[in-house]
Design a protein around this motif. Structure first.
Motif, short mmCIF file in Angstrom:
data_model
loop_
_atom_site.label_atom_id
_atom_site.label_comp_id
_atom_site.label_asym_id
_atom_site.label_seq_id
_atom_site.Cartn_x
_atom_site.Cartn_y
_atom_site.Cartn_z
N LEU A 206 -2.08 -3.79 -3.52
CA LEU A 206 -1.35 -2.72 -4.21
C LEU A 206 -2.09 -1.37 -4.10
O LEU A 206 -1.79 -0.45 -4.85
N THR A 207 -3.02 -1.24 -3.18
CA THR A 207 -3.80 -0.03 -3.02
C THR A 207 -2.90 1.20 -2.89
O THR A 207 -2.05 1.27 -2.01
N ALA B 275 -0.44 2.17 -4.59
CA ALA B 275 0.97 2.02 -5.02
C ALA B 275 1.21 2.77 -6.32
O ALA B 275 0.33 2.84 -7.18
N ASP B 276 2.38 3.35 -6.47
CA ASP B 276 2.78 4.04 -7.70
C ASP B 276 3.57 3.06 -8.55
O ASP B 276 4.70 2.71 -8.21
N ARG C 263 0.81 -1.22 0.00
CA ARG C 263 0.00 0.00 0.00
C ARG C 263 0.85 1.27 0.00
O ARG C 263 1.80 1.39 0.76
N TRP D 64 -5.92 -4.19 -6.78
CA TRP D 64 -5.24 -3.26 -7.66
C TRP D 64 -5.06 -1.90 -7.01
O TRP D 64 -5.59 -1.61 -5.95
N ILE D 65 -4.29 -1.01 -7.65
CA ILE D 65 -3.90 0.29 -7.10
C ILE D 65 -5.08 1.19 -6.74
O ILE D 65 -4.96 2.04 -5.89
#
Length: 171
Positions: A135-136, A138-139, A116, A155-156
């Motif tokens: 992956l919340t 995440a860049d 995260r 996902w992001i």
């Protein structure tokens, strides 16, 4: 006073002493105990067992953890710019808020890892296992996800969960 005698290496003792003094702190810090805030720059921890280690806030720049065991490790807010985690076991590791731009996670197992709000710009996840990872936020700008297994990963956007068979992209 130092003698200018010559050792078997052919170098004067004074030169050897200067090399020892000016070798830099990076080598000495590599032997520091794994703990929050540790400073490991340009170190080699290949194959090392760091399961469950608390490396929160650590500086790991340009360090190598190839084939290391970091399952369940706490790497929150760590700085791992250009760090190598090739084939590392990082199952369930927490990398929340970590700065991992240009890091190499080739073939690393990040199953169930918390990623995260981490910076993975230009990071390499070639053939990495990210099954069930979070992956919340995440860049992933310019990150290499070629053949990465994203099955079940959050996902992001924090809302979408990648379907089974999501290889290289979240489907």
């Amino acid at each position: 006073m130092l003698s200018l005698s010559v050792r078997s290496s052919g170098l004067p003792l004074l030169v050897l002493a200067a090399l020892a003094v000016f070798a830099g702190p990076a080598g000495a810090a590599c032997t520091d105990v794994a703990q929050p805030g540790v400073e490991w720059r340009r170190c080699y921890h290949d194959g090392r067992n760091l399961t469950g280690a608390d490396l929160s806030g650590a500086t790991l720049r340009d360090t190598s953890f190839q084939r290391a065991r970091l399952a369940g490790a706490n790497l929150t807010n760590a700085n791992g710019f250009r760090t190598r985690f090739v084939s590392a076991d990082m199952q369930g590791a927490d990398l929340t808020g970590a700065e991992m731009s240009e890091a190499d996670f080739t073939k690393a197992d990040l199953s169930g890892a918390i990623l995260r709000d981490a910076d993975f710009r230009r990071a390499r996840f070639f053939r990495a296992i990210l099954r069930g990872a979070d992956l919340t936020g995440a860049d992933l700008e310019m990150a290499d996800l070629l053949h990465a297994d994203l099955s079940g990963a959050t996902w992001i956007d924090g809302e979408r969960v990648c379907g089974d068979g999501s290889i290289g992209l979240c489907e």
